[in-house]
Design a protein around this motif. Structure first.
Motif: not given
Length: 229
Positions: A219-220, A154-160, A209-214, A150-152
């Protein structure tokens, strides 16, 4: 179809986000462990420094990187003279800026996952003869995996989506540091660039959005794999 300019910005954004995430992961796990499982002196200060990019304006973070790692700064000059590494105005600099800005998000996710791990399992592993490192690698780390993934993401999405620190430290150089956010900014400053800006915004939204959904799906699925609902 995307134009050459759009493909270029997309490729640079993906490179920056991927490398920023990979470079942040090992120190993020270490810092999360320090904050969660130790009582080191100055822990409150360390926690404040780690989370500072969340509350500081991104331009301030970029300026701090500039006066720390710029070629005129002692550390930046040393890197240039001894290792031939220049971060300012380069793709590597954009990676550093994105990593610094997204680091707190990764640390937070990993720390929350670590704090949810039953420490009794670690104690049991130690009583059975496992060393501290073996207990971490075979018990704690697998149970932390949902938070790490999850952290990876989130960091990936934030970096984008990183803009302020990147443009301050790495500048806005076409083909070198002009990621999607910077390409959007450039398009809005260009006559008749509205259509290009709109396409880039749509592309950025799809990626984020794709990164967040992924992230949620990974995680689940990892929790189910570990037997944790």
């Amino acid at each position: 179809m995307l134009s050459a300019l759009e493909w270029e910005a997309l490729g640079l954004s993906l490179q920056v986000a991927l490398w920023a995430t990979l470079l942040s992961l090992p120190p993020a796990v270490g810092v999360a462990w320090l904050l969660s499982r130790t009582a080191v002196p100055g822990k409150a200060l360390l926690e404040a420094l780690v989370h500072a990019p969340l509350v500081l304006p991104p331009v301030v973070v970029g300026y701090l990187l500039l006066i720390t790692l710029g070629t005129r700064a002692p550390l930046g000059r040393w890197l240039k003279e001894h290792l031939d590494v220049q971060l300012i105005f380069t793709l590597q600099g954009a990676v550093v800026a994105a990593a610094v800005m997204s680091f707190p998000l990764m640390v937070r996710a990993i720390r929350l996952s670590l704090e949810a791990v039953d420490r009794g399992l670690e104690v049991a592993a130690r009583t059975l003869g496992a060393s501290r490192w073996d207990a971490f690698a075979t018990v704690t780390l697998p149970l932390m995996l949902p938070g790490i993934l999850s952290g990876c993401m989130m960091a990936f999405a934030a970096s984008l989506g990183e803009f302020g620190a990147t443009i301050t430290f790495a500048s806005n150089i076409e083909g070198e540091t002009r990621t999607l956010p910077l390409a959007i900014y450039t398009a809005t400053q260009t006559p008749d660039g509205d259509a290009l800006a709109l396409r880039l915004v749509a592309l950025s939204m799809v990626l984020a959005l794709g990164a967040l959904v992924t992230s949620g799906l990974l995680e689940r699925r990892t929790r189910r794999w570990l037997g944790r609902t």
